[in-house]
Design an enzyme around this catalytic site. Sequence first.
Site, PDB file in Angstrom:
ATOM      1  N   GLN A  46       0.844  -1.192   0.000  1.00 30.36           N
ATOM      2  CA  GLN A  46       0.000   0.000   0.000  1.00 30.36           C
ATOM      3  C   GLN A  46       0.880   1.243   0.000  1.00 30.36           C
ATOM      4  O   GLN A  46       1.877   1.297   0.719  1.00 30.36           O
ATOM      5  CB  GLN A  46      -0.882  -0.030   1.261  1.00 30.36           C
ATOM      6  CG  GLN A  46      -1.830   1.126   1.414  1.00 30.36           C
ATOM      7  CD  GLN A  46      -2.721   0.954   2.652  1.00 30.36           C
ATOM      8  OE1 GLN A  46      -3.139  -0.139   2.986  1.00 30.36           O
ATOM      9  NE2 GLN A  46      -3.007   2.049   3.318  1.00 30.36           N
ATOM     10  N   HIS A  61       1.683   6.139  15.906  1.00 29.42           N
ATOM     11  CA  HIS A  61       0.774   5.061  15.526  1.00 29.42           C
ATOM     12  C   HIS A  61       1.513   3.761  15.224  1.00 29.42           C
ATOM     13  O   HIS A  61       2.635   3.783  14.713  1.00 29.42           O
ATOM     14  CB  HIS A  61      -0.009   5.430  14.258  1.00 29.42           C
ATOM     15  CG  HIS A  61      -0.756   6.713  14.361  1.00 29.42           C
ATOM     16  ND1 HIS A  61      -0.943   7.544  13.286  1.00 29.42           N
ATOM     17  CD2 HIS A  61      -1.383   7.319  15.406  1.00 29.42           C
ATOM     18  CE1 HIS A  61      -1.655   8.600  13.661  1.00 29.42           C
ATOM     19  NE2 HIS A  61      -1.921   8.491  14.939  1.00 29.42           N
ATOM     20  N   LYS A  70       7.135   0.888   7.329  1.00 25.76           N
ATOM     21  CA  LYS A  70       6.843   2.060   6.500  1.00 25.76           C
ATOM     22  C   LYS A  70       8.138   2.650   5.946  1.00 25.76           C
ATOM     23  O   LYS A  70       9.096   2.851   6.691  1.00 25.76           O
ATOM     24  CB  LYS A  70       6.120   3.133   7.324  1.00 25.76           C
ATOM     25  CG  LYS A  70       4.769   2.687   7.838  1.00 25.76           C
ATOM     26  CD  LYS A  70       4.126   3.737   8.708  1.00 25.76           C
ATOM     27  CE  LYS A  70       2.778   3.261   9.227  1.00 25.76           C
ATOM     28  NZ  LYS A  70       2.183   4.236  10.165  1.00 25.76           N
ATOM     29  N   HIS A 117       5.115   5.121  14.970  1.00 20.12           N
ATOM     30  CA  HIS A 117       5.629   6.124  14.043  1.00 20.12           C
ATOM     31  C   HIS A 117       4.798   7.399  14.118  1.00 20.12           C
ATOM     32  O   HIS A 117       3.579   7.347  14.303  1.00 20.12           O
ATOM     33  CB  HIS A 117       5.577   5.578  12.609  1.00 20.12           C
ATOM     34  CG  HIS A 117       5.907   6.590  11.583  1.00 20.12           C
ATOM     35  ND1 HIS A 117       4.941   7.226  10.829  1.00 20.12           N
ATOM     36  CD2 HIS A 117       7.104   7.115  11.198  1.00 20.12           C
ATOM     37  CE1 HIS A 117       5.528   8.084  10.022  1.00 20.12           C
ATOM     38  NE2 HIS A 117       6.832   8.042  10.219  1.00 20.12           N
ATOM     39  N   TYR A 130       4.298   7.511   1.868  1.00 19.19           N
ATOM     40  CA  TYR A 130       4.930   6.327   2.445  1.00 19.19           C
ATOM     41  C   TYR A 130       4.345   5.042   1.884  1.00 19.19           C
ATOM     42  O   TYR A 130       3.199   4.974   1.498  1.00 19.19           O
ATOM     43  CB  TYR A 130       4.849   6.340   3.970  1.00 19.19           C
ATOM     44  CG  TYR A 130       3.474   6.481   4.570  1.00 19.19           C
ATOM     45  CD1 TYR A 130       2.861   5.403   5.200  1.00 19.19           C
ATOM     46  CD2 TYR A 130       2.801   7.697   4.565  1.00 19.19           C
ATOM     47  CE1 TYR A 130       1.615   5.525   5.790  1.00 19.19           C
ATOM     48  CE2 TYR A 130       1.565   7.828   5.152  1.00 19.19           C
ATOM     49  CZ  TYR A 130       0.968   6.737   5.766  1.00 19.19           C
ATOM     50  OH  TYR A 130      -0.265   6.874   6.347  1.00 19.19           O
ATOM     51  N   ASP A 169      -5.135  11.126  18.610  1.00 15.22           N
ATOM     52  CA  ASP A 169      -3.763  11.295  19.082  1.00 15.22           C
ATOM     53  C   ASP A 169      -3.703  12.021  20.422  1.00 15.22           C
ATOM     54  O   ASP A 169      -2.855  11.723  21.256  1.00 15.22           O
ATOM     55  CB  ASP A 169      -2.924  12.013  18.038  1.00 15.22           C
ATOM     56  CG  ASP A 169      -2.716  11.158  16.795  1.00 15.22           C
ATOM     57  OD1 ASP A 169      -2.921   9.931  16.864  1.00 15.22           O
ATOM     58  OD2 ASP A 169      -2.359  11.719  15.748  1.00 15.22           O
TER      59      ASP A 169
END
Length: 182
Positions: A46, A61, A70, A117, A130, A169
């Site tokens: 992805q 996350h 990533k 991250h 990413y 967050d």
Amino acid sequence: MQFERLKIPDVVLMTPKVFGDERGFFIETFRQSEFEEHCGAFTFVQDNHSKSRQGILRGLHYQLNQPQGKLVRVTRGEVFDVAVDMRQNSPSFGKWVGAFLSEVNKQMLWVPPGFAHGFYVTSEDAEFQYKCTDYYAPGDEVSVLWNDPDLKIDWPLLKGGCPNLSKKDAEGEYFKGAPYFD
């Protein structure tokens, strides 16, 4: 491409060769064989692209059951990018590394599975792209507080202010209470 292992050796800063002249530039941003040699045999499934304004902090996350590696880069602006080791059997468990990624330095950061991250936008705005090694699974995502007192991440906050956060967050978990990887 140059590959530099950071203080947490599994996190790799990549600096591409830039070929440019008055007409513009060309860079190779990914080559599977070199990536495998320096970072491991991972498959990307992805690609994502986000845009954020100055002062926005996204993260920290990770996905617990479908962990994502990533490969991140910035194509417009600048961010301070952070990886936190969430692997409890790792010698760097609970440690973090960070790097400034920008359209100017064209650097990329490999954040392997098992890490939380996040990034903070230091420029007027930033476009962040990413590649991921697993699919996004919203029900599997964990968010650790950006300012967790045990992690002591040295975010380069503009004017010492508080970052702009999503509700998720802002209500993230403390590192000590978060689920870890084995």
